[in-house]
Design an enzyme around this catalytic site. Structure first.
Site, PDB file in Angstrom:
ATOM      1  N   CYS A  80      35.642  88.572  -6.546  1.00 19.68           N
ATOM      2  CA  CYS A  80      35.224  87.172  -6.574  1.00 19.68           C
ATOM      3  C   CYS A  80      36.362  86.183  -6.904  1.00 19.68           C
ATOM      4  CB  CYS A  80      34.039  87.017  -7.529  1.00 19.68           C
ATOM      5  SG  CYS A  80      33.118  85.510  -7.234  1.00 19.68           S
ATOM      6  N   ARG A 138      25.243  77.359  -5.316  1.00 14.30           N
ATOM      7  CA  ARG A 138      25.795  78.669  -5.673  1.00 14.30           C
ATOM      8  C   ARG A 138      25.169  79.735  -4.786  1.00 14.30           C
ATOM      9  NH1 ARG A 138      29.023  78.098  -9.667  1.00 14.30           N
ATOM     10  NH2 ARG A 138      29.601  80.272  -9.569  1.00 14.30           N
ATOM     11  N   HIS A 148      30.090  91.793  -7.744  1.00 14.22           N
ATOM     12  CA  HIS A 148      30.200  92.160  -9.163  1.00 14.22           C
ATOM     13  C   HIS A 148      29.229  93.313  -9.402  1.00 14.22           C
ATOM     14  CE1 HIS A 148      32.399  88.563 -10.572  1.00 14.22           C
ATOM     15  NE2 HIS A 148      31.647  87.844  -9.769  1.00 14.22           N
TER      16      HIS A 148
HETATM   17  N1  GLN Z   1      34.610  80.257  -9.884  1.00 10.94           N
HETATM   18  C1  GLN Z   1      34.462  80.906  -8.608  1.00 10.94           C
HETATM   19  C2  GLN Z   1      33.239  80.428  -7.839  1.00 10.94           C
HETATM   20  O1  GLN Z   1      32.287  79.960  -8.421  1.00 10.94           O
HETATM   21  C3  GLN Z   1      34.431  82.416  -8.833  1.00 10.94           C
HETATM   22  C4  GLN Z   1      33.208  82.895  -9.585  1.00 10.94           C
HETATM   23  C5  GLN Z   1      33.180  84.377  -9.854  1.00 10.94           C
HETATM   24  O2  GLN Z   1      34.216  85.014 -10.023  1.00 10.94           O
HETATM   25  N2  GLN Z   1      31.982  84.924  -9.971  1.00 10.94           N
HETATM   26  O3  GLN Z   1      33.218  80.543  -6.630  1.00 10.94           O
END
Ligand code: GLN
Length: 250
Positions: free
Chosen positions: A93, A127, A196
């Site tokens: 990520c 998101r 993840h």
């Molecule tokens: N900050 C980045 C985003 O929101 C990565 C987030 C993450 O590593 N889960 O895209």
């Protein structure tokens, strides 16, 4: 055999237990009699390009990514050299985003990336969050790779797309951008992904694939012996897959 792992920015890039991926690799290697050494390298540390078989970067908040980005630009050429020598890499990520060309945040800050992966990332309006399953061709079994994603960044291949190889195809979830059905990116022995989980705890097939990639550069062709004791990991994988069928029915 000995596996030498470099954990980059462990205190800044460690969302959703990403560090667990290294514990999985360590155990699966040690169960096969392979010694494992893990070095933590962070801000201001020097990076020896000939010392490691595998590099690992986890995910992070935009704020922590900003801190890492500046330092990673200094380490970038050493990392590139290590990969050119055959080292493997796994980036999750936020770490994956910083190894592309750039990441533009919701507040229009632009973090310049290392440019290892031929992709760029731009924050979207919502998101991309939830469980995810992908199909990964290179693995020894056709079973999907499962995980969890939570990112605002949407990652796209650069044009022209020739250099772009996704890690997998989306079966469920969003992946790189929620639009083109791709997930992650592969470049040589480097893998970037949005999964993840920790990813490798639920995906023994991918864990062994990464171990093999990491050992091959130093030891030539490596055949890892099967681990008869890993039914629990496979049960975690199955349980996760069952969740998808429930989510689909809703
Ligand atoms: N900050 C980045 C985003 O929101 C990565 C987030 C993450 O590593 N889960 O895209």
């Amino acid at each position: 055999m000995r596996l030498r792992i470099c954990h980059l920015y462990p205190e800044l890039l460690n969302l959703y237990g990403d560090r667990g991926n290294l514990l999985v690799l360590q155990r699966r290697a040690e169960w096969r009699g392979i010694a494992v050494e893990i070095n933590r390298i962070s801000l201001g540390d020097t990076l020896a390009p000939d010392k490691y078989d595998l590099f690992f970067l986890g995910g992070g908040s935009d704020e922590d990514q900003g801190i890492v980005a500046r330092d990673l630009l200094i380490k970038g050429p050493y990392l590139q050299e290590a990969l050119a020598r055959g080292a493997a890499l796994l980036a999750i990520c936020g770490g994956y985003q910083l190894l592309g060309r750039y990441y533009q945040t919701r507040t229009n800050e632009v973090f310049e990336g290392v440019g290892l992966f031929p992709v760029f990332t731009i924050a979207g309006d919502k998101r991309l969050k939830g469980n995810i399953a992908i199909e990964v061709e290179v693995l020894s079994t056709p079973l999907p790779v499962v995980g969890f994603e939570n990112h605002i960044g949407k990652t796209y291949p650069e044009r022209p797309r020739e250099g772009f190889r996704p890690l997998g195809r989306i079966l469920f979830g969003y992946g790189n951008n929620g639009e083109d059905g791709t997930e992650g990116c592969v470049y040589g022995r480097a893998i970037g992904t949005y999964l993840h989980g920790p990813l490798l705890a639920k995906n023994p097939h991918l864990a062994d694939y990464i171990l093999t990639l990491a050992l091959e550069a130093r030891y030539g062709k490596v055949e890892l012996r099967p681990l008869p004791g890993d039914e629990i990991e496979w049960k975690a994988h199955e349980a996760f897959l069952r969740r998808f069928s429930k989510e689909r029915r809703r």
